[in-house]
Design a protein around this motif. Structure first.
Motif, PDB file in Angstrom:
ATOM      1  N   GLY A  92       6.113   0.072  -4.734  1.00  0.00           N
ATOM      2  CA  GLY A  92       4.947   0.675  -4.100  1.00  0.00           C
ATOM      3  C   GLY A  92       4.635   0.006  -2.782  1.00  0.00           C
ATOM      4  O   GLY A  92       5.035  -1.137  -2.531  1.00  0.00           O
ATOM      5  N   ARG A  93       3.928   0.701  -1.912  1.00  0.00           N
ATOM      6  CA  ARG A  93       3.613   0.165  -0.587  1.00  0.00           C
ATOM      7  C   ARG A  93       2.637  -0.994  -0.689  1.00  0.00           C
ATOM      8  O   ARG A  93       1.857  -1.101  -1.646  1.00  0.00           O
ATOM      9  N   ASP A 151       8.137 -18.621  13.347  1.00  0.00           N
ATOM     10  CA  ASP A 151       7.458 -17.400  13.803  1.00  0.00           C
ATOM     11  C   ASP A 151       8.464 -16.258  13.950  1.00  0.00           C
ATOM     12  O   ASP A 151       8.632 -15.688  15.027  1.00  0.00           O
ATOM     13  N   ILE A 152       9.114 -15.874  12.849  1.00  0.00           N
ATOM     14  CA  ILE A 152      10.219 -14.919  12.951  1.00  0.00           C
ATOM     15  C   ILE A 152      10.001 -13.636  12.164  1.00  0.00           C
ATOM     16  O   ILE A 152      10.828 -12.718  12.248  1.00  0.00           O
ATOM     17  N   PHE A 153       8.900 -13.516  11.452  1.00  0.00           N
ATOM     18  CA  PHE A 153       8.779 -12.403  10.515  1.00  0.00           C
ATOM     19  C   PHE A 153       8.002 -11.208  11.068  1.00  0.00           C
ATOM     20  O   PHE A 153       7.771 -10.237  10.358  1.00  0.00           O
ATOM     21  N   TRP A 154       7.603 -11.262  12.335  1.00  0.00           N
ATOM     22  CA  TRP A 154       6.849 -10.149  12.910  1.00  0.00           C
ATOM     23  C   TRP A 154       7.643  -8.839  12.942  1.00  0.00           C
ATOM     24  O   TRP A 154       7.023  -7.767  12.819  1.00  0.00           O
ATOM     25  N   PRO A 155       8.999  -8.831  13.095  1.00  0.00           N
ATOM     26  CA  PRO A 155       9.682  -7.525  13.035  1.00  0.00           C
ATOM     27  C   PRO A 155       9.535  -6.837  11.682  1.00  0.00           C
ATOM     28  O   PRO A 155       9.437  -5.599  11.616  1.00  0.00           O
ATOM     29  N   ILE A 156       9.507  -7.618  10.601  1.00  0.00           N
ATOM     30  CA  ILE A 156       9.295  -7.027   9.278  1.00  0.00           C
ATOM     31  C   ILE A 156       7.905  -6.405   9.214  1.00  0.00           C
ATOM     32  O   ILE A 156       7.718  -5.290   8.698  1.00  0.00           O
ATOM     33  N   TRP A 203       4.841   0.599  10.736  1.00  0.00           N
ATOM     34  CA  TRP A 203       5.279   1.943  11.125  1.00  0.00           C
ATOM     35  C   TRP A 203       5.530   2.813   9.898  1.00  0.00           C
ATOM     36  O   TRP A 203       5.159   3.982   9.874  1.00  0.00           O
ATOM     37  N   ARG A 204       6.126   2.223   8.863  1.00  0.00           N
ATOM     38  CA  ARG A 204       6.496   3.007   7.684  1.00  0.00           C
ATOM     39  C   ARG A 204       5.311   3.319   6.794  1.00  0.00           C
ATOM     40  O   ARG A 204       5.141   4.449   6.314  1.00  0.00           O
ATOM     41  N   ASP A 205       4.478   2.290   6.530  1.00  0.00           N
ATOM     42  CA  ASP A 205       3.442   2.417   5.499  1.00  0.00           C
ATOM     43  C   ASP A 205       2.029   2.186   6.009  1.00  0.00           C
ATOM     44  O   ASP A 205       1.085   2.186   5.213  1.00  0.00           O
ATOM     45  N   HIS A 206       1.874   1.912   7.308  1.00  0.00           N
ATOM     46  CA  HIS A 206       0.559   1.527   7.852  1.00  0.00           C
ATOM     47  C   HIS A 206       0.061   0.219   7.223  1.00  0.00           C
ATOM     48  O   HIS A 206      -1.143   0.013   7.071  1.00  0.00           O
TER      49      HIS A 206
END
Length: 432
Positions: free
Chosen positions: A97-98, A109-114, A120-123
């Motif tokens: 689930g979202r 500080d590397i997890f901002w792309p996730i 974008w996908r789930d708000h």
């Protein structure tokens, strides 16, 4: 699919330590759980833990850590591995689930792309839990190093700040960095200190045998990395024992880290094995016994760009045990410890001698020592404890999920185990 409403699912990402041994992250996770959120944590595996487990109602998905070492290249490989492993486990957790909120804890500080992908996908909203200043960490660990990695770290930090819906800073100095360097509006920044739980961290029955025949016991807990000052602590012990001839003080230096083996060799080279015990990681019971027996807690963190604006977990834990603290005079250390600590000038001609002088003056004045210990314990109980910090943390989530005013489930009774203390596994530096 999860039986919880979508607004109640929360994901926390941490790379620096496994959970539940990362004390701050565990406090956050249990706070959210007690408020009715469905919490999942993605982190590296700890010793003796599996890749999937349920601990006190919190789901932990863990990957096998990979840290080849070898300087900057080793860190780059480690972080690439951690990012890919984390992304895979987040995707696996998403199948249930979202998530309403994703929280990433640094370093790195590397997890901002996730976070951007799931927004974008789930708000999904993004909370950045700001544990460390990675550019300052680099400058402190590699003084005079190449500037390209520093510029890269600042770019990653900036991208993280820009992605975050809310920033949770661990002290006012970090909040200022988020606002001034990260251009984060003050209304999107919340200070949540890593205060200890005074019900769990408190002095028990002393064990005189831990003084190993000496009159006094000075204790250190924490990770042993290049910037943590344990090398300075050994120089201080050398000055006290071998130069000043004080044979009445035992030192117990608990914890592990990148420099542990080199530090043990340095201790032996200085002829301090009889006075300085370095057991590495210790059990919860042994740690409790040492801090219940010690006369003083040692915070030898040197002055550098990172330490000056960070307050160490160990300092708060000494105070929770009613121990007076000896520390170098750093900005955030003084803010948190106040009159519970005696401060040595890190800018003096001989900082080692200054620290040793402060240590001996305190041990030789038991009335002052006892008063400082009481002050420290009171500061924890009245101002710094997690119970004083958790409402602000929870309010961030309630605002993001629209749960303001939702009735709260009863808070679970606290449990006590090794995760309550981070001396052998916790970060040496997590501002409070």
């Amino acid at each position: 699919m999860s039986t919880h409403p979508p607004s109640q699912r929360v994901l926390i990402i941490v790379q620096n330590l496994p959970v539940p041994f990362d004390r701050r992250v565990w406090l956050e996770a249990t706070t959210l759980r007690d408020a009715g959120y469905d919490v999942t944590v993605v982190c590296p595996q700890g010793h003796g833990t599996g890749r999937f487990q349920q601990v006190e109602g919190i789901t932990i998905r863990a990957y096998r850590p990979y840290a080849p070492g070898g300087g900057a290249i080793g860190y780059l490989i480690e972080y690439v591995w951690s990012f890919l492993a984390t992304a895979w486990l987040v995707s696996a957790a998403r199948r249930q689930g979202r998530f309403a909120v994703l929280q990433a804890c640094n370093p790195p500080d590397i997890f901002w792309p996730i976070a951007r992908w799931y927004r974008w996908r789930d708000h999904t909203r993004f909370v950045f839990d700001h544990h460390d200043l990675c550019p300052e960490l680099y400058e402190s660990r590699f003084p005079g190093g190449p500037t390209l990695p520093l510029r890269g770290l600042k770019a990653l930090e900036r991208a993280t700040f820009r992605t975050a819906d809310r920033v949770v800073s661990t002290n006012e100095s970090y909040a200022a960095v988020a606002h001034e360097r990260g251009d984060v509006e003050t209304e999107r920044i919340t200070v949540v200190r890593t205060g200890p739980d005074p019900a769990r961290l408190r002095a028990g029955q002393p064990k005189p045998s831990l003084k190993r025949g000496h009159t006094y016991l000075a204790a250190y807990i924490g990770v042993m990395g290049p910037q943590d000052g344990v090398d300075i602590l050994l120089a201080i012990a050398d000055h006290v024992v071998n130069e000043l001839g004080r044979d009445d003080i035992a030192f117990t230096v608990m914890g592990a880290g990148d420099c542990w083996a080199d530090l043990v060799a340095d201790r032996d080279r200085r002829g301090l094995a009889e006075h300085v015990e370095m057991p590495g990681r210790v059990s919860d019971e042994e740690l409790m016994a040492v801090l219940s027996t010690a006369d003083v807690g040692l915070s030898p963190d040197p002055l550098n760009p990172l330490n000056d604006v960070s307050t160490m977990n160990k300092t708060m834990e000494y105070m929770a045990f009613g121990l007076p603290v000896i520390a170098f005079d750093l900005v955030e250390t003084r803010v948190s410890a106040g009159e519970a600590a005696s401060y040595a000038d890190p800018r003096s001609e001989d900082p080692v001698a200054a620290y040793a002088e402060a240590l001996l003056a305190l041990l030789d004045d038991p009335a002052r020592s006892a008063q400082m210990g009481r002050i420290g314990r009171e500061r924890v109980e009245q101002r710094l404890a997690w119970s004083h910090q958790s409402p602000a943390y929870l309010a961030v989530y309630d605002e993001l999920t629209g749960r303001v005013g939702v009735p709260r489930p009863r808070t679970a009774e606290p449990t006590r185990d090794a995760r309550d203390l981070d001396a052998s596994a916790g970060p040496s530096r997590e501002a409070v």
